[in-house]
Enzyme design. Structure first.
Site, PDB file in Angstrom:
ATOM      1  N   ARG A   1     -10.295 -11.549   1.958  1.00 10.25           N
ATOM      2  CA  ARG A   1     -11.183 -12.613   1.162  1.00 10.25           C
ATOM      3  C   ARG A   1     -10.450 -13.727   1.372  1.00 10.25           C
ATOM      4  NH1 ARG A   1     -11.630  -8.981  -4.130  1.00 10.25           N
ATOM      5  NH2 ARG A   1     -11.507  -7.490  -2.397  1.00 10.25           N
TER       6      ARG A   1
ATOM      7  N   LYS B   1       0.823  -1.140  -0.058  1.00  9.33           N
ATOM      8  CA  LYS B   1      -0.029   0.003   0.082  1.00  9.33           C
ATOM      9  C   LYS B   1       0.987   1.303  -0.070  1.00  9.33           C
ATOM     10  CE  LYS B   1      -3.997  -1.682   2.660  1.00  9.33           C
ATOM     11  NZ  LYS B   1      -5.103  -1.566   1.494  1.00  9.33           N
TER      12      LYS B   1
HETATM   13  N1  BES Z   1      -8.065  -3.624   4.330  1.00  6.70           N
HETATM   14  C1  BES Z   1      -8.251  -3.298   3.014  1.00  6.70           C
HETATM   15  C2  BES Z   1      -9.555  -2.461   2.968  1.00  6.70           C
HETATM   16  C3  BES Z   1      -9.891  -1.287   3.560  1.00  6.70           C
HETATM   17  C4  BES Z   1      -9.418   0.011   3.059  1.00  6.70           C
HETATM   18  C5  BES Z   1     -10.112  -1.251   4.856  1.00  6.70           C
HETATM   19  C6  BES Z   1      -9.598   1.288   3.659  1.00  6.70           C
HETATM   20  C7  BES Z   1     -10.283  -0.105   5.684  1.00  6.70           C
HETATM   21  C8  BES Z   1     -10.114   1.168   4.968  1.00  6.70           C
HETATM   22  C9  BES Z   1      -8.365  -4.394   2.041  1.00  6.70           C
HETATM   23  O1  BES Z   1      -7.654  -5.541   2.443  1.00  6.70           O
HETATM   24  C10 BES Z   1      -7.872  -3.949   0.823  1.00  6.70           C
HETATM   25  O2  BES Z   1      -6.667  -3.666   0.592  1.00  6.70           O
HETATM   26  N2  BES Z   1      -8.896  -3.990  -0.112  1.00  6.70           N
HETATM   27  C11 BES Z   1      -8.113  -3.697  -1.654  1.00  6.70           C
HETATM   28  C12 BES Z   1      -8.783  -4.581  -2.555  1.00  6.70           C
HETATM   29  C13 BES Z   1      -8.371  -4.590  -3.792  1.00  6.70           C
HETATM   30  C14 BES Z   1      -6.854  -4.949  -3.886  1.00  6.70           C
HETATM   31  C15 BES Z   1      -9.188  -5.455  -4.708  1.00  6.70           C
HETATM   32  C16 BES Z   1      -8.874  -2.210  -1.825  1.00  6.70           C
HETATM   33  O3  BES Z   1      -9.880  -2.093  -1.137  1.00  6.70           O
HETATM   34  O4  BES Z   1      -8.322  -1.447  -2.394  1.00  6.70           O
HETATM   35 ZN    ZN Z   2      -5.503  -5.237   1.759  1.00  9.57          ZN
END
Ligand code: BES
Ligand code: ZN
Ligand code: ZN
Length: 504
Positions: free
Chosen positions: A354, A280
Protein backbone atom coordinates in the site's frame (compact mmCIF):
# COMPACT_ATOMS: atom_id res chain seq x y z
CA UNK A 1 3.33 -21.49 -30.77
CA UNK A 2 1.54 -21.71 -34.08
CA UNK A 3 -2.23 -22.08 -34.12
CA UNK A 4 -4.10 -22.51 -37.39
CA UNK A 5 -7.52 -23.44 -38.71
CA UNK A 6 -8.34 -26.12 -41.21
CA UNK A 7 -11.72 -26.84 -42.75
CA UNK A 8 -12.08 -30.51 -43.47
CA UNK A 9 -13.33 -33.94 -42.52
CA UNK A 10 -12.27 -34.71 -38.94
CA UNK A 11 -12.23 -38.45 -39.62
CA UNK A 12 -9.76 -38.01 -42.47
CA UNK A 13 -7.51 -35.46 -40.70
CA UNK A 14 -3.90 -36.58 -40.37
CA UNK A 15 -2.41 -35.56 -37.03
CA UNK A 16 -0.62 -37.22 -34.12
CA UNK A 17 -3.28 -36.38 -31.52
CA UNK A 18 -6.85 -35.39 -32.15
CA UNK A 19 -8.67 -33.79 -29.24
CA UNK A 20 -12.44 -33.88 -29.50
CA UNK A 21 -14.80 -31.94 -27.22
CA UNK A 22 -17.73 -33.97 -25.91
CA UNK A 23 -20.95 -32.56 -24.63
CA UNK A 24 -22.01 -34.44 -21.51
CA UNK A 25 -24.09 -37.52 -22.22
CA UNK A 26 -24.28 -36.88 -25.99
CA UNK A 27 -22.85 -38.90 -28.84
CA UNK A 28 -22.98 -36.54 -31.82
CA UNK A 29 -22.50 -37.73 -35.40
CA UNK A 30 -18.72 -37.24 -35.32
CA UNK A 31 -18.45 -39.24 -32.12
CA UNK A 32 -20.64 -41.98 -33.54
CA UNK A 33 -18.35 -42.21 -36.57
CA UNK A 34 -15.26 -42.22 -34.35
CA UNK A 35 -16.88 -44.92 -32.22
CA UNK A 36 -17.61 -47.11 -35.24
CA UNK A 37 -13.98 -46.82 -36.39
CA UNK A 38 -12.85 -47.75 -32.87
CA UNK A 39 -15.15 -50.80 -32.54
CA UNK A 40 -17.39 -49.30 -29.86
CA UNK A 41 -14.72 -47.98 -27.46
CA UNK A 42 -16.54 -44.69 -26.91
CA UNK A 43 -19.98 -46.24 -26.38
CA UNK A 44 -18.43 -48.64 -23.91
CA UNK A 45 -16.89 -45.76 -21.98
CA UNK A 46 -20.30 -44.08 -21.84
CA UNK A 47 -21.86 -47.36 -20.70
CA UNK A 48 -19.40 -48.09 -17.91
CA UNK A 49 -19.33 -44.37 -17.10
CA UNK A 50 -15.53 -44.16 -17.29
CA UNK A 51 -16.10 -41.17 -19.60
CA UNK A 52 -19.39 -39.40 -20.23
CA UNK A 53 -18.30 -35.90 -21.27
CA UNK A 54 -18.37 -34.36 -17.79
CA UNK A 55 -16.50 -31.04 -17.51
CA UNK A 56 -12.73 -31.38 -17.15
CA UNK A 57 -12.74 -35.18 -17.56
CA UNK A 58 -10.83 -36.79 -20.35
CA UNK A 59 -10.22 -40.10 -22.03
CA UNK A 60 -7.11 -40.96 -24.03
CA UNK A 61 -7.65 -43.65 -26.68
CA UNK A 62 -4.89 -45.25 -28.77
CA UNK A 63 -6.32 -45.72 -32.24
CA UNK A 64 -3.95 -48.54 -33.43
CA UNK A 65 -4.14 -47.38 -37.05
CA UNK A 66 -7.95 -47.42 -37.20
CA UNK A 67 -8.00 -43.65 -37.67
CA UNK A 68 -5.51 -41.22 -39.24
CA UNK A 69 -4.37 -40.08 -35.79
CA UNK A 70 -2.39 -42.12 -33.26
CA UNK A 71 -4.35 -40.88 -30.30
CA UNK A 72 -7.87 -39.62 -29.78
CA UNK A 73 -8.40 -37.56 -26.65
CA UNK A 74 -11.98 -37.00 -25.64
CA UNK A 75 -12.35 -33.93 -23.45
CA UNK A 76 -15.54 -33.25 -21.50
CA UNK A 77 -17.35 -29.95 -22.01
CA UNK A 78 -20.26 -30.47 -19.62
CA UNK A 79 -23.91 -29.92 -20.56
CA UNK A 80 -24.92 -27.97 -23.70
CA UNK A 81 -26.81 -25.25 -21.84
CA UNK A 82 -23.80 -24.67 -19.58
CA UNK A 83 -21.37 -23.99 -22.42
CA UNK A 84 -19.62 -20.63 -22.10
CA UNK A 85 -16.31 -19.37 -23.42
CA UNK A 86 -14.77 -20.41 -20.11
CA UNK A 87 -16.00 -24.01 -20.32
CA UNK A 88 -14.60 -24.09 -23.87
CA UNK A 89 -11.21 -22.83 -22.64
CA UNK A 90 -11.36 -25.47 -19.92
CA UNK A 91 -12.22 -28.26 -22.36
CA UNK A 92 -9.45 -27.27 -24.76
CA UNK A 93 -6.98 -26.90 -21.88
CA UNK A 94 -7.80 -30.25 -20.32
CA UNK A 95 -7.47 -31.94 -23.72
CA UNK A 96 -4.13 -30.30 -24.53
CA UNK A 97 -2.72 -31.13 -21.11
CA UNK A 98 -3.80 -34.72 -21.72
CA UNK A 99 -1.63 -34.67 -24.84
CA UNK A 100 1.51 -33.60 -22.98
CA UNK A 101 2.81 -37.13 -22.22
CA UNK A 102 2.20 -38.28 -25.82
CA UNK A 103 5.39 -36.74 -27.23
CA UNK A 104 3.61 -34.85 -29.97
CA UNK A 105 4.93 -31.77 -31.72
CA UNK A 106 1.60 -31.03 -33.30
CA UNK A 107 -1.92 -31.72 -32.14
CA UNK A 108 -5.40 -30.90 -33.41
CA UNK A 109 -8.59 -29.85 -31.70
CA UNK A 110 -12.09 -30.40 -33.01
CA UNK A 111 -15.24 -29.25 -31.24
CA UNK A 112 -18.87 -30.14 -31.84
CA UNK A 113 -20.88 -27.72 -34.03
CA UNK A 114 -22.82 -26.58 -30.95
CA UNK A 115 -19.70 -24.96 -29.54
CA UNK A 116 -19.23 -22.79 -32.63
CA UNK A 117 -22.92 -22.00 -33.03
CA UNK A 118 -23.60 -21.21 -29.38
CA UNK A 119 -20.80 -18.67 -28.83
CA UNK A 120 -20.27 -17.52 -32.39
CA UNK A 121 -17.33 -18.76 -34.45
CA UNK A 122 -14.90 -15.99 -33.49
CA UNK A 123 -15.49 -16.25 -29.73
CA UNK A 124 -15.43 -20.05 -29.83
CA UNK A 125 -12.20 -20.20 -31.85
CA UNK A 126 -10.60 -17.62 -29.54
CA UNK A 127 -11.60 -19.66 -26.49
CA UNK A 128 -10.36 -22.96 -27.95
CA UNK A 129 -7.05 -21.45 -29.05
CA UNK A 130 -6.46 -19.52 -25.83
CA UNK A 131 -7.42 -22.42 -23.55
CA UNK A 132 -5.07 -24.70 -25.47
CA UNK A 133 -2.22 -22.20 -25.63
CA UNK A 134 -2.37 -21.20 -21.95
CA UNK A 135 -2.63 -24.80 -20.76
CA UNK A 136 0.75 -25.60 -22.30
CA UNK A 137 2.73 -22.96 -20.41
CA UNK A 138 5.80 -24.16 -18.55
CA UNK A 139 8.74 -22.43 -16.96
CA UNK A 140 11.92 -24.48 -16.98
CA UNK A 141 14.68 -22.18 -18.16
CA UNK A 142 16.67 -22.74 -14.97
CA UNK A 143 16.65 -26.53 -15.33
CA UNK A 144 19.90 -27.83 -16.73
CA UNK A 145 18.92 -31.51 -16.58
CA UNK A 146 15.96 -33.74 -17.55
CA UNK A 147 14.94 -31.27 -20.22
CA UNK A 148 15.15 -33.46 -23.30
CA UNK A 149 12.61 -36.05 -22.25
CA UNK A 150 9.83 -33.64 -23.09
CA UNK A 151 8.72 -32.73 -26.59
CA UNK A 152 7.11 -29.34 -26.88
CA UNK A 153 3.83 -28.95 -28.69
CA UNK A 154 4.53 -26.33 -31.36
CA UNK A 155 1.47 -26.44 -33.59
CA UNK A 156 -2.21 -26.64 -32.74
CA UNK A 157 -4.65 -27.07 -35.61
CA UNK A 158 -8.31 -26.28 -35.06
CA UNK A 159 -10.35 -28.42 -37.42
CA UNK A 160 -14.03 -28.36 -38.30
CA UNK A 161 -16.17 -29.58 -41.17
CA UNK A 162 -19.18 -27.64 -40.07
CA UNK A 163 -21.04 -25.94 -42.95
CA UNK A 164 -21.35 -22.16 -43.16
CA UNK A 165 -18.62 -21.44 -40.64
CA UNK A 166 -17.37 -17.86 -40.48
CA UNK A 167 -13.77 -18.63 -41.40
CA UNK A 168 -12.67 -14.99 -41.19
CA UNK A 169 -14.11 -14.82 -37.70
CA UNK A 170 -12.27 -17.98 -36.72
CA UNK A 171 -8.97 -16.61 -38.05
CA UNK A 172 -9.54 -13.38 -36.12
CA UNK A 173 -10.35 -15.34 -32.97
CA UNK A 174 -7.16 -17.37 -33.24
CA UNK A 175 -5.08 -14.28 -33.93
CA UNK A 176 -6.46 -12.51 -30.84
CA UNK A 177 -5.91 -15.62 -28.72
CA UNK A 178 -2.25 -15.73 -29.76
CA UNK A 179 -1.78 -12.07 -28.86
CA UNK A 180 -3.49 -12.43 -25.49
CA UNK A 181 -1.65 -15.69 -24.86
CA UNK A 182 1.72 -14.04 -25.61
CA UNK A 183 0.93 -11.28 -23.11
CA UNK A 184 -0.05 -13.83 -20.43
CA UNK A 185 3.15 -15.82 -21.10
CA UNK A 186 5.13 -12.59 -20.84
CA UNK A 187 3.61 -11.84 -17.42
CA UNK A 188 3.99 -15.42 -16.18
CA UNK A 189 7.66 -15.52 -17.17
CA UNK A 190 8.35 -12.44 -15.07
CA UNK A 191 6.39 -13.72 -12.08
CA UNK A 192 8.06 -17.14 -12.23
CA UNK A 193 11.57 -15.65 -12.13
CA UNK A 194 13.05 -15.58 -8.66
CA UNK A 195 13.97 -12.34 -6.93
CA UNK A 196 17.66 -12.56 -7.80
CA UNK A 197 16.73 -12.43 -11.49
CA UNK A 198 13.54 -10.38 -11.47
CA UNK A 199 14.86 -7.23 -9.80
CA UNK A 200 13.30 -3.77 -10.24
CA UNK A 201 15.78 -3.03 -13.06
CA UNK A 202 14.87 -6.34 -14.70
CA UNK A 203 11.20 -5.32 -14.70
CA UNK A 204 12.24 -1.98 -16.17
CA UNK A 205 14.15 -3.79 -18.94
CA UNK A 206 11.10 -5.94 -19.69
CA UNK A 207 9.02 -2.77 -19.90
CA UNK A 208 11.52 -1.25 -22.32
CA UNK A 209 11.31 -4.47 -24.31
CA UNK A 210 7.59 -4.11 -24.99
CA UNK A 211 8.04 -0.53 -26.08
CA UNK A 212 10.79 -1.23 -28.60
CA UNK A 213 10.70 -2.23 -32.27
CA UNK A 214 7.99 -0.01 -33.72
CA UNK A 215 5.70 -0.62 -30.77
CA UNK A 216 2.84 1.76 -30.04
CA UNK A 217 3.89 1.86 -26.39
CA UNK A 218 6.10 4.56 -24.91
CA UNK A 219 8.22 3.62 -21.92
CA UNK A 220 9.73 5.93 -19.31
CA UNK A 221 11.77 4.65 -16.39
CA UNK A 222 12.24 6.89 -13.38
CA UNK A 223 15.32 6.25 -11.27
CA UNK A 224 15.95 7.28 -7.68
CA UNK A 225 16.88 10.94 -8.23
CA UNK A 226 13.71 11.54 -10.27
CA UNK A 227 11.59 9.57 -7.81
CA UNK A 228 12.99 11.73 -4.99
CA UNK A 229 12.30 14.87 -6.99
CA UNK A 230 8.65 13.81 -7.25
CA UNK A 231 8.64 13.52 -3.42
CA UNK A 232 7.48 9.91 -3.46
CA UNK A 233 8.42 9.52 0.21
CA UNK A 234 6.12 6.58 0.76
CA UNK A 235 7.57 4.53 -2.14
CA UNK A 236 11.13 5.49 -1.19
CA UNK A 237 10.45 4.60 2.44
CA UNK A 238 10.05 0.99 1.29
CA UNK A 239 12.97 1.08 -1.17
CA UNK A 240 15.38 2.38 1.49
CA UNK A 241 15.97 -1.08 2.96
CA UNK A 242 17.25 -2.63 -0.26
CA UNK A 243 20.52 -2.52 -2.17
CA UNK A 244 18.63 -2.98 -5.43
CA UNK A 245 17.80 0.46 -6.82
CA UNK A 246 14.05 1.13 -7.20
CA UNK A 247 12.41 1.91 -10.51
CA UNK A 248 9.16 3.70 -11.28
CA UNK A 249 8.00 2.26 -14.58
CA UNK A 250 5.65 4.18 -16.86
CA UNK A 251 4.14 2.65 -19.99
CA UNK A 252 1.84 4.72 -22.19
CA UNK A 253 -0.18 3.30 -25.04
CA UNK A 254 -1.94 5.76 -27.34
CA UNK A 255 -4.62 3.90 -29.25
CA UNK A 256 -7.00 6.87 -29.32
CA UNK A 257 -6.73 10.61 -29.87
CA UNK A 258 -3.88 12.41 -28.10
CA UNK A 259 -6.31 14.46 -26.03
CA UNK A 260 -8.46 11.57 -24.88
CA UNK A 261 -7.90 10.76 -21.22
CA UNK A 262 -6.49 7.33 -20.48
CA UNK A 263 -7.32 4.39 -18.26
CA UNK A 264 -4.54 4.03 -15.72
CA UNK A 265 -3.50 0.57 -14.51
CA UNK A 266 -1.22 0.37 -11.48
CA UNK A 267 0.57 -2.85 -10.49
CA UNK A 268 2.43 -3.63 -7.25
CA UNK A 269 6.02 -4.36 -8.19
CA UNK A 270 7.63 -5.73 -5.01
CA UNK A 271 10.23 -8.05 -6.52
CA UNK A 272 10.78 -9.70 -3.14
CA UNK A 273 8.87 -9.12 0.07
CA UNK A 274 10.87 -10.23 3.11
CA UNK A 275 8.56 -8.15 5.28
CA UNK A 276 11.38 -5.67 5.95
CA UNK A 277 12.14 -5.00 9.64
CA UNK A 278 8.73 -6.57 10.46
CA UNK A 279 10.28 -9.66 8.92
CA UNK A 280 8.13 -12.55 7.73
CA UNK A 281 8.50 -16.11 9.06
CA UNK A 282 11.03 -18.03 6.94
CA UNK A 283 8.55 -20.81 6.10
CA UNK A 284 7.08 -19.99 2.71
CA UNK A 285 9.02 -16.74 2.36
CA UNK A 286 10.25 -17.93 -1.05
CA UNK A 287 6.70 -17.36 -2.32
CA UNK A 288 7.23 -13.64 -1.95
CA UNK A 289 9.05 -13.55 -5.28
CA UNK A 290 5.59 -13.27 -6.79
CA UNK A 291 4.82 -10.05 -4.97
CA UNK A 292 5.32 -8.25 -8.27
CA UNK A 293 2.51 -10.18 -9.99
CA UNK A 294 0.34 -7.05 -10.12
CA UNK A 295 3.13 -5.20 -11.92
CA UNK A 296 3.52 -8.06 -14.38
CA UNK A 297 -0.25 -8.13 -14.94
CA UNK A 298 -0.48 -4.46 -15.92
CA UNK A 299 2.53 -4.82 -18.22
CA UNK A 300 0.90 -7.84 -19.86
CA UNK A 301 -2.43 -6.04 -20.18
CA UNK A 302 -0.96 -2.97 -21.90
CA UNK A 303 1.13 -5.21 -24.17
CA UNK A 304 -2.02 -7.07 -25.22
CA UNK A 305 -4.02 -3.84 -25.62
CA UNK A 306 -1.39 -2.54 -28.04
CA UNK A 307 -1.14 -5.88 -29.85
CA UNK A 308 -4.86 -5.90 -30.62
CA UNK A 309 -4.79 -2.14 -31.39
CA UNK A 310 -7.47 -1.19 -28.87
CA UNK A 311 -8.84 2.27 -29.70
CA UNK A 312 -8.15 3.59 -26.18
CA UNK A 313 -5.38 5.32 -24.31
CA UNK A 314 -3.92 3.23 -21.51
CA UNK A 315 -1.18 3.95 -18.98
CA UNK A 316 0.53 1.34 -16.82
CA UNK A 317 2.44 2.43 -13.71
CA UNK A 318 4.65 0.02 -11.78
CA UNK A 319 6.45 1.15 -8.64
CA UNK A 320 9.15 -1.53 -8.37
CA UNK A 321 11.38 -2.25 -5.40
CA UNK A 322 12.41 -4.96 -2.98
CA UNK A 323 11.18 -4.89 0.62
CA UNK A 324 14.25 -5.76 2.71
CA UNK A 325 15.51 -5.29 6.25
CA UNK A 326 18.71 -3.26 6.46
CA UNK A 327 20.41 -0.67 8.62
CA UNK A 328 18.82 1.98 6.44
CA UNK A 329 15.40 0.34 6.24
CA UNK A 330 12.29 2.08 7.49
CA UNK A 331 11.24 0.95 10.97
CA UNK A 332 7.89 0.44 12.67
CA UNK A 333 6.98 3.79 14.18
CA UNK A 334 8.64 5.81 11.40
CA UNK A 335 6.53 8.43 9.67
CA UNK A 336 6.71 8.85 5.89
CA UNK A 337 5.49 11.80 3.84
CA UNK A 338 3.75 10.60 0.70
CA UNK A 339 3.75 12.38 -2.65
CA UNK A 340 0.18 13.52 -1.88
CA UNK A 341 1.47 15.36 1.19
CA UNK A 342 -0.37 13.02 3.55
CA UNK A 343 1.75 11.50 6.31
CA UNK A 344 1.82 7.81 7.18
CA UNK A 345 2.84 6.15 10.42
CA UNK A 346 4.40 2.76 9.69
CA UNK A 347 3.09 0.11 12.06
CA UNK A 348 4.29 -2.86 10.00
CA UNK A 349 6.98 -2.61 7.34
CA UNK A 350 5.34 -5.73 5.90
CA UNK A 351 2.33 -3.67 4.81
CA UNK A 352 4.60 -2.21 2.11
CA UNK A 353 2.41 -2.76 -0.95
CA UNK A 354 0.00 0.00 0.00
CA UNK A 355 2.94 2.34 0.65
CA UNK A 356 4.32 2.03 -2.87
CA UNK A 357 0.85 2.08 -4.46
CA UNK A 358 -0.07 5.27 -2.60
CA UNK A 359 2.50 7.32 -4.52
CA UNK A 360 1.64 5.65 -7.81
CA UNK A 361 -2.02 6.58 -7.25
CA UNK A 362 -1.03 10.19 -6.65
CA UNK A 363 1.15 10.11 -9.77
CA UNK A 364 -1.89 8.86 -11.74
CA UNK A 365 -3.74 12.14 -11.05
CA UNK A 366 -1.70 13.97 -13.67
CA UNK A 367 -3.37 11.94 -16.43
CA UNK A 368 -6.90 13.07 -15.45
CA UNK A 369 -7.78 9.42 -15.93
CA UNK A 370 -11.13 7.98 -16.99
CA UNK A 371 -10.57 5.36 -14.27
CA UNK A 372 -7.70 3.97 -12.23
CA UNK A 373 -7.40 0.29 -11.40
CA UNK A 374 -4.68 -1.00 -9.14
CA UNK A 375 -3.85 -4.68 -8.89
CA UNK A 376 -1.70 -6.12 -6.13
CA UNK A 377 -0.80 -9.16 -4.05
CA UNK A 378 -1.75 -6.99 -1.10
CA UNK A 379 -3.02 -9.06 1.80
CA UNK A 380 -2.80 -12.55 3.23
CA UNK A 381 -6.31 -11.84 4.55
CA UNK A 382 -7.61 -12.01 0.98
CA UNK A 383 -6.31 -15.57 0.66
CA UNK A 384 -8.18 -16.46 3.86
CA UNK A 385 -11.38 -14.77 2.67
CA UNK A 386 -11.57 -15.93 -0.95
CA UNK A 387 -9.00 -18.67 -1.44
CA UNK A 388 -7.57 -19.20 -4.91
CA UNK A 389 -10.63 -18.85 -7.12
CA UNK A 390 -11.51 -15.18 -6.90
CA UNK A 391 -9.62 -11.96 -6.39
CA UNK A 392 -10.85 -9.31 -3.99
CA UNK A 393 -12.44 -6.23 -5.54
CA UNK A 394 -13.07 -2.91 -3.84
CA UNK A 395 -13.42 0.65 -5.05
CA UNK A 396 -15.23 3.98 -5.02
CA UNK A 397 -17.33 3.70 -8.17
CA UNK A 398 -20.29 1.35 -8.70
CA UNK A 399 -20.11 1.26 -12.50
CA UNK A 400 -16.39 0.51 -12.54
CA UNK A 401 -16.93 -2.31 -10.03
CA UNK A 402 -19.78 -3.78 -12.10
CA UNK A 403 -17.73 -3.53 -15.30
CA UNK A 404 -14.85 -5.40 -13.65
CA UNK A 405 -17.18 -8.10 -12.34
CA UNK A 406 -18.61 -8.61 -15.83
CA UNK A 407 -15.16 -8.66 -17.40
CA UNK A 408 -14.09 -11.27 -14.84
CA UNK A 409 -17.03 -13.55 -15.63
CA UNK A 410 -16.40 -13.26 -19.36
CA UNK A 411 -12.70 -14.04 -19.27
CA UNK A 412 -12.69 -16.55 -16.41
CA UNK A 413 -10.62 -14.36 -14.03
CA UNK A 414 -13.25 -13.81 -11.41
CA UNK A 415 -13.42 -11.07 -8.81
CA UNK A 416 -15.57 -10.78 -5.68
CA UNK A 417 -16.55 -7.45 -4.20
CA UNK A 418 -15.91 -6.59 -0.56
CA UNK A 419 -17.46 -3.54 1.11
CA UNK A 420 -15.50 -0.35 1.59
CA UNK A 421 -17.82 1.61 3.89
CA UNK A 422 -16.47 4.71 5.65
CA UNK A 423 -16.48 2.90 9.00
CA UNK A 424 -13.59 0.73 7.82
CA UNK A 425 -11.33 3.79 7.62
CA UNK A 426 -11.48 4.27 11.42
CA UNK A 427 -9.05 1.38 11.89
CA UNK A 428 -6.23 3.16 10.06
CA UNK A 429 -6.44 6.41 12.06
CA UNK A 430 -3.11 7.35 13.64
CA UNK A 431 -2.53 9.43 16.76
CA UNK A 432 0.48 11.22 15.33
CA UNK A 433 0.15 11.08 11.51
CA UNK A 434 -2.63 11.37 8.93
CA UNK A 435 -3.02 7.60 8.87
CA UNK A 436 -1.22 4.39 9.77
CA UNK A 437 -0.39 1.60 7.38
CA UNK A 438 -2.24 -1.26 9.11
CA UNK A 439 -5.67 -1.72 10.61
CA UNK A 440 -6.73 -3.48 13.82
CA UNK A 441 -6.20 -7.00 12.51
CA UNK A 442 -9.80 -7.50 11.38
CA UNK A 443 -10.91 -7.23 7.72
CA UNK A 444 -7.31 -6.98 6.52
CA UNK A 445 -8.13 -6.75 2.82
CA UNK A 446 -10.58 -3.94 3.45
CA UNK A 447 -8.11 -2.06 5.69
CA UNK A 448 -5.60 -2.22 2.83
CA UNK A 449 -8.15 -0.81 0.41
CA UNK A 450 -9.29 1.83 2.95
CA UNK A 451 -5.68 3.02 3.00
CA UNK A 452 -5.48 3.19 -0.81
CA UNK A 453 -8.82 5.02 -0.93
CA UNK A 454 -7.14 7.97 0.81
CA UNK A 455 -5.03 8.44 -2.32
CA UNK A 456 -7.85 7.89 -4.80
CA UNK A 457 -10.38 10.59 -4.10
CA UNK A 458 -9.74 12.46 -7.34
CA UNK A 459 -10.80 9.72 -9.76
CA UNK A 460 -12.91 6.62 -10.22
CA UNK A 461 -10.86 3.86 -8.68
CA UNK A 462 -10.91 0.11 -8.12
CA UNK A 463 -8.48 -2.12 -6.27
CA UNK A 464 -7.98 -5.81 -7.08
CA UNK A 465 -6.27 -7.98 -4.45
CA UNK A 466 -4.65 -10.96 -6.17
CA UNK A 467 -2.77 -12.41 -3.17
CA UNK A 468 -4.73 -15.66 -3.54
CA UNK A 469 -4.92 -15.87 -7.33
CA UNK A 470 -1.49 -14.79 -8.61
CA UNK A 471 0.03 -18.19 -7.91
CA UNK A 472 -1.55 -21.66 -8.16
CA UNK A 473 -0.38 -24.65 -6.14
CA UNK A 474 -2.41 -27.08 -8.24
CA UNK A 475 -2.81 -27.60 -11.97
CA UNK A 476 -6.03 -26.19 -13.36
CA UNK A 477 -7.67 -27.04 -16.68
CA UNK A 478 -5.93 -24.26 -18.60
CA UNK A 479 -3.81 -22.59 -15.93
CA UNK A 480 -1.00 -24.93 -14.89
CA UNK A 481 0.39 -24.61 -11.39
CA UNK A 482 2.78 -21.74 -10.77
CA UNK A 483 2.34 -18.14 -11.87
CA UNK A 484 -1.23 -17.70 -13.12
CA UNK A 485 -0.85 -14.43 -15.01
CA UNK A 486 -4.04 -13.32 -13.25
CA UNK A 487 -5.08 -9.83 -14.25
CA UNK A 488 -3.73 -9.69 -17.78
CA UNK A 489 -6.94 -11.08 -19.25
CA UNK A 490 -9.23 -9.39 -16.72
CA UNK A 491 -7.82 -5.91 -17.34
CA UNK A 492 -7.74 -6.44 -21.08
CA UNK A 493 -11.35 -7.67 -21.10
CA UNK A 494 -12.37 -4.62 -19.06
CA UNK A 495 -10.64 -2.34 -21.58
CA UNK A 496 -12.17 -4.17 -24.56
CA UNK A 497 -15.62 -3.79 -22.97
CA UNK A 498 -15.01 -0.06 -22.59
CA UNK A 499 -14.77 0.25 -26.35
CA UNK A 500 -18.26 -1.26 -26.75
CA UNK A 501 -21.87 -0.54 -25.81
CA UNK A 502 -21.57 3.22 -26.09
CA UNK A 503 -19.22 3.32 -23.11
CA UNK A 504 -17.14 6.08 -24.64
N1 BES B 1 2.82 -9.46 -0.01
C1 BES B 1 2.09 -9.58 1.18
C2 BES B 1 0.72 -10.20 1.00
C3 BES B 1 0.65 -11.61 0.49
C4 BES B 1 0.42 -12.66 1.34
C5 BES B 1 0.73 -11.87 -0.87
C6 BES B 1 0.31 -13.94 0.85
C7 BES B 1 0.63 -13.15 -1.35
C8 BES B 1 0.41 -14.19 -0.48
C9 BES B 1 1.90 -8.20 1.80
O1 BES B 1 2.88 -7.27 1.55
C10 BES B 1 1.82 -8.37 3.28
O2 BES B 1 2.77 -8.82 3.85
N2 BES B 1 0.69 -8.02 3.85
C11 BES B 1 0.48 -8.14 5.26
C12 BES B 1 -0.29 -6.93 5.73
C13 BES B 1 -0.41 -6.82 7.21
C14 BES B 1 0.96 -6.55 7.85
C15 BES B 1 -1.36 -5.70 7.54
C16 BES B 1 -0.31 -9.42 5.51
O3 BES B 1 -1.20 -9.74 4.74
O4 BES B 1 -0.01 -10.09 6.49
ZN1 ZN C 1 4.49 -7.40 2.96
ZN1 ZN D 1 3.97 -7.56 -0.22
Amino acid sequence: MKIEFKKGDILKHKTKVLIYGCIEGELDNTMKALDTALNGTIKNAFKDKSFTGKKNKLKVITTHGKLPFEYLILTGLGKTDEITSDTIRQGAGTGCRGALPLMAEEISIAMPDDVYSKCGAETAAQAIALGGYLSLYSFNIHKTKDKDEKIEIKIITLISDSKGLDINGITRGIDTALKIGDAVYFAKDMVSEPGNYATPSYLADKAKGISSKGSKIKCTILEKPEISKLKMGSFLGVARGSDEPPRFIILEYNGAGKNESPYVLIGKGITFDSGGISIKPSKGMEDMKYDMAGGAAVMGAIKAAAAISLPLNVVALIPATENMPDGKAAKPGDILKSMSGQTIEIISTDAEGRLILADALTYAERYKPKAVIDIATLTGACVIALGNFASGLLGNDKELIEDLKNAGEACGERVWELPLWDEYSDAIKSDIADMKNTGDGTAGTISGAAFLKKFSSNFKWAHIDIAGTAWKDKNGSYIPKGASGFGVRLLLQYLIDQTKNGKR
